[in-house]
Structures are given as C-alpha cells and as structure tokens.
Design a protein around this motif. Structure first.
Motif, PDB file in Angstrom:
ATOM      1  N   ASP A   1       0.832  -1.200   0.000  1.00  0.00           N
ATOM      2  CA  ASP A   1       0.000   0.000   0.000  1.00  0.00           C
ATOM      3  C   ASP A   1       0.871   1.256   0.000  1.00  0.00           C
ATOM      4  O   ASP A   1       0.596   2.225  -0.721  1.00  0.00           O
ATOM      5  N   GLY A   2       1.955   1.224   0.797  1.00  0.00           N
ATOM      6  CA  GLY A   2       2.887   2.350   0.791  1.00  0.00           C
ATOM      7  C   GLY A   2       3.608   2.497  -0.535  1.00  0.00           C
ATOM      8  O   GLY A   2       3.803   3.606  -1.037  1.00  0.00           O
ATOM      9  N   VAL A   3       4.010   1.361  -1.134  1.00  0.00           N
ATOM     10  CA  VAL A   3       4.677   1.392  -2.437  1.00  0.00           C
ATOM     11  C   VAL A   3       3.743   1.959  -3.499  1.00  0.00           C
ATOM     12  O   VAL A   3       4.159   2.743  -4.366  1.00  0.00           O
ATOM     13  N   LEU A   4       2.479   1.563  -3.447  1.00  0.00           N
ATOM     14  CA  LEU A   4       1.483   2.069  -4.404  1.00  0.00           C
ATOM     15  C   LEU A   4       1.396   3.587  -4.342  1.00  0.00           C
ATOM     16  O   LEU A   4       1.452   4.271  -5.378  1.00  0.00           O
ATOM     17  N   LYS A   5       1.270   4.127  -3.138  1.00  0.00           N
ATOM     18  CA  LYS A   5       1.150   5.577  -2.992  1.00  0.00           C
ATOM     19  C   LYS A   5       2.426   6.291  -3.454  1.00  0.00           C
ATOM     20  O   LYS A   5       2.366   7.320  -4.140  1.00  0.00           O
ATOM     21  N   GLU A   6       3.589   5.734  -3.082  1.00  0.00           N
ATOM     22  CA  GLU A   6       4.847   6.367  -3.449  1.00  0.00           C
ATOM     23  C   GLU A   6       5.064   6.358  -4.960  1.00  0.00           C
ATOM     24  O   GLU A   6       5.507   7.352  -5.553  1.00  0.00           O
ATOM     25  N   LEU A   7       4.756   5.230  -5.608  1.00  0.00           N
ATOM     26  CA  LEU A   7       4.981   5.137  -7.056  1.00  0.00           C
ATOM     27  C   LEU A   7       4.053   6.059  -7.832  1.00  0.00           C
ATOM     28  O   LEU A   7       4.475   6.708  -8.798  1.00  0.00           O
ATOM     29  N   HIS A   8       2.791   6.116  -7.426  1.00  0.00           N
ATOM     30  CA  HIS A   8       1.864   7.001  -8.140  1.00  0.00           C
ATOM     31  C   HIS A   8       2.227   8.475  -7.904  1.00  0.00           C
ATOM     32  O   HIS A   8       2.101   9.296  -8.821  1.00  0.00           O
ATOM     33  N   ALA A   9       2.697   8.791  -6.699  1.00  0.00           N
ATOM     34  CA  ALA A   9       3.154  10.160  -6.457  1.00  0.00           C
ATOM     35  C   ALA A   9       4.396  10.463  -7.281  1.00  0.00           C
ATOM     36  O   ALA A   9       4.534  11.558  -7.843  1.00  0.00           O
ATOM     37  N   LEU A  10       5.301   9.503  -7.382  1.00  0.00           N
ATOM     38  CA  LEU A  10       6.507   9.681  -8.189  1.00  0.00           C
ATOM     39  C   LEU A  10       6.157   9.827  -9.664  1.00  0.00           C
ATOM     40  O   LEU A  10       6.774  10.628 -10.386  1.00  0.00           O
TER      41      LEU A  10
ATOM     42  N   ASP B   1       3.416  11.119 -10.832  1.00  0.00           N
ATOM     43  CA  ASP B   1       2.879  12.467 -11.003  1.00  0.00           C
ATOM     44  C   ASP B   1       3.999  13.502 -11.029  1.00  0.00           C
ATOM     45  O   ASP B   1       3.925  14.487 -11.774  1.00  0.00           O
ATOM     46  N   ARG B   2       5.064  13.281 -10.216  1.00  0.00           N
ATOM     47  CA  ARG B   2       6.144  14.257 -10.129  1.00  0.00           C
ATOM     48  C   ARG B   2       7.126  14.162 -11.296  1.00  0.00           C
ATOM     49  O   ARG B   2       7.673  15.177 -11.727  1.00  0.00           O
ATOM     50  N   THR B   3       7.353  12.952 -11.790  1.00  0.00           N
ATOM     51  CA  THR B   3       8.440  12.767 -12.766  1.00  0.00           C
ATOM     52  C   THR B   3       8.006  12.145 -14.079  1.00  0.00           C
ATOM     53  O   THR B   3       8.780  12.140 -15.036  1.00  0.00           O
ATOM     54  N   GLY B   4       6.794  11.581 -14.157  1.00  0.00           N
ATOM     55  CA  GLY B   4       6.342  10.967 -15.401  1.00  0.00           C
ATOM     56  C   GLY B   4       6.911   9.591 -15.659  1.00  0.00           C
ATOM     57  O   GLY B   4       6.912   9.118 -16.797  1.00  0.00           O
ATOM     58  N   ILE B   5       7.395   8.892 -14.609  1.00  0.00           N
ATOM     59  CA  ILE B   5       7.999   7.575 -14.811  1.00  0.00           C
ATOM     60  C   ILE B   5       6.921   6.514 -15.061  1.00  0.00           C
ATOM     61  O   ILE B   5       5.739   6.708 -14.760  1.00  0.00           O
ATOM     62  N   TYR B   6       7.340   5.395 -15.636  1.00  0.00           N
ATOM     63  CA  TYR B   6       6.510   4.209 -15.753  1.00  0.00           C
ATOM     64  C   TYR B   6       7.122   3.132 -14.866  1.00  0.00           C
ATOM     65  O   TYR B   6       8.340   2.936 -14.883  1.00  0.00           O
ATOM     66  N   ALA B   7       6.308   2.420 -14.126  1.00  0.00           N
ATOM     67  CA  ALA B   7       6.831   1.393 -13.220  1.00  0.00           C
ATOM     68  C   ALA B   7       5.816   0.270 -13.076  1.00  0.00           C
ATOM     69  O   ALA B   7       4.602   0.489 -13.132  1.00  0.00           O
TER      70      ALA B   7
END
Length: 352
Positions: free
Chosen positions: A177-186, A188-194
C-alpha cells in the motif's frame, strides 16, 4: 528443503530472529459485546461518511478560492499549489536520541508480560522516565548501551521474519500500500513508468498476488509481449511457489555466485548474452565496451565469482556491486583509451 516444518516463513527460517507477536488480550465476545460492536461500526461509518462529505465540500471551496487567486495575481494553478503545499519527499534518517532510548528501555521494563489493554501509555512511561533518578545524569557507557538496544529493536522490526502467515500477509499488504502511494506520487512528479509484482514464496503462505502499474504501464505486456500482466503475475507466483527457499538457501555459495555474476557485466551492458572475461579483461572488456570496473573490494582476487571459494568473499563482492562502491565507469566520456604492454600483462589507461 522439503523436510521439517514448512507451515510459515518463520518456520522455514528457524535460526533467524522472529518478530514477537503481540497479544490483544481479548477472549470471545459476548452477544451484548457483539451488538455493541455492530452499533459502533455503524456509527463510525456515519461519521466517516459525514467527514468525507465535509472534506469534499472543503476541497471544492478551496479550488474555487485558488482559482480566484490565480485570476487576481496572474499566475498558474501549479505555481500557487506548489507555494501552498510545498514539502520535501526526501527525509534523512535520524539517529536514536537519548530521550527515545530511555522511553524504549522503560517501556520494555514495565510492559514486559502485559497484554494489549493493560500496557502503560506513552504519557505514563514518559512520566516514569522523568521521575526515575537512575535515568538521569547517565555516563557514556549506559547511554551507549541504551542506544544499542533501541537500534537492535528497530532492526528486528524491519528485518526479522514474521512469526505467522497472518502477520506476514498483513505486513505485505501494508508495505505494498505504501509502495502504491509512493509510485503514483513519483509518476505524477516525474512521469515515470513502473511495474511492481509481489507474489508469495511458498504454497503455504497466505500472501495474495498483487501488482502495481503506473499510468498505462500494464498495457506494455499486451502490446509488446502479447500476454496480460495478470497472466505474467500468475506464472511468476507458480514459479516462486515451487522454489521452496528460505533465507539460508538464498545466501548459500552457489546462489551468491549466480547473483554476483549477473550484477557484474549484464547490468553494465544491458545485454543478457555477454559473459565476463577475466583473463583478457583489458582487451575483451575495456577496449570493446569502453567500460572499466572500478572499486573492486580490497583483498579479493580479480577472478570470476564462481572461482571464489567462501560465502564471505562472494557476499562482500555482491554487496559492493549492489551499493555502488564497486561499479562500472564509462571511459568514452573522458578521453581515449591507450593500451600499454610489458612482458607480463597489458593494462588499459585513460588519457584525458
């Protein structure tokens, strides 16, 4: 590996420290208690619904107010949002402070053997610490010992194995759940795909298959691999479940040698069909690929991981590659490579 107790991750790692389970001290509920819980749950849902409606209304009003500021001051929406909600996402880890260590020590002392509901509160423990003369004016050695105890406790909470399948499953859900929030925030900030896949490592585990994909990253598997991500995750879980490994099996000599060999050259070139050439390192690697392995651990012979004979040696090399103290450097950026010869060996040198 098939022998013995395989019921849980902790059972498959009997020599590894286990995070102790916390008892809630509760027995079976009476009918009156069950009815009270049902009523309380309904009340909590109503309060949660009212809070959500209030938050929604607040957000709408805030958006309208922000839009008014944008029009008044002729600035962009993003600029004013950044000014209002500016925060850093990079936080440094703090070393344990003496106050925290004393509270931890006192809590361990007075709460030992007590179940949930009987333990002292944080405020009560803080008062005990303040009133205890033995915890004032400590010398260097007791302070050092208290800090060590707290650091050992924190290490246990983060790296020791869970005591049961239920505890392991809850831990996995919370972390993902923490990874989900961090990746989606990242994203939004950087445009990465993961894409992140998590599956259980044994058939007896209760951890459910989970995957995370930012934006439309999950479509990559269907567009390029012609397979759905769900199918990939299921195949991954089938493969992982038959490995039947524990921590010791992952850290044995053959496994460490394979991990290290993979890290050495394939990571640098991005090619899976290349093998490292240690005997002709300068000609076959440095000149051909214009890269140089820098930071090889002191005291280790420069040979293939499969030729290193102890777990300590291979683990030292693997850890150096993982943390980056031993890494590949690109020689094309800084100059030309010149080979010097003598009667024993050749060496590649970089001239800027």
């Amino acid at each position: 590996m098939d022998r013995g107790n395989n019921s849980s991750w902790a059972a498959r790692n009997p020599t590894h420290p286990v995070i102790p389970m916390q008892s809630n001290g509760r027995g079976r509920l009476t009918e009156a208690q069950k009815a009270s819980h049902v009523l309380k749950t309904a009340q909590n849902k109503e309060r949660s619904k009212a809070l959500q409606e209030a938050i929604t209304q607040f957000v709408q009003e805030q958006g309208e107010r922000l839009h008014d500021l944008v029009l008044t001051h002729h600035i962009s929406d993003n600029h004013i949002k950044n000014l209002i909600s500016l925060e850093t996402h990079y936080k440094k880890a703090h070393k344990p402070q003496l106050r925290n260590t004393l509270i931890h020590t006192k809590s361990k002392e007075v709460n030992e053997g007590l179940v949930h509901g009987q333990k002292y509160t944080m405020a009560e423990i803080q008062k005990m610490v303040a009133d205890d003369p033995n915890m004032h004016n400590l010398s260097h050695e007791p302070k050092k010992e208290f800090i060590k105890q707290l650091m050992d406790y924190r290490k246990m909470q983060t790296s020791d194995v869970r005591a049961s399948n239920v505890a392991a499953a809850r831990d996995a859900v919370a972390v993902m759940d923490g990874v989900l929030k961090e990746l989606h925030a990242l994203q939004d900030r950087t445009g990465i795909y993961a894409i992140v896949l998590m599956v259980r490592g044994h058939v007896n585990n209760q951890i459910q298959l989970m995957w995370i994909a930012t934006d439309n990253a999950s479509e990559f598997w269907e567009d390029q691999m012609e397979v759905a991500l769900d199918d990939v995750a299921c195949q991954f879980e089938e493969w992982a479940s038959i490995q039947k490994k524990n921590i010791f099996a992952c850290e044995d000599l053959p496994s460490l040698q394979r991990q290290t060999a993979t890290l050495i050259l394939r990571r640098a070139t991005g090619k899976m069909d290349i093998t490292m050439n240690y005997q002709n390192y300068d000609k076959a690697i440095v000149l051909v690929y214009s890269i140089k392995l820098d930071g090889w651990p002191v005291g280790l012979p420069f040979i293939a991981p499969s030729h290193l004979q102890t777990v300590v040696e291979v683990r030292t090399l693997r850890d150096a590659l993982k943390i980056g103290s031993c890494q590949w450097k690109n020689l094309q950026k800084g100059g030309v490579i010149v080979i010097t010869l003598d009667n024993r060996f050749c060496r590649a040198r970089l001239f800027r």
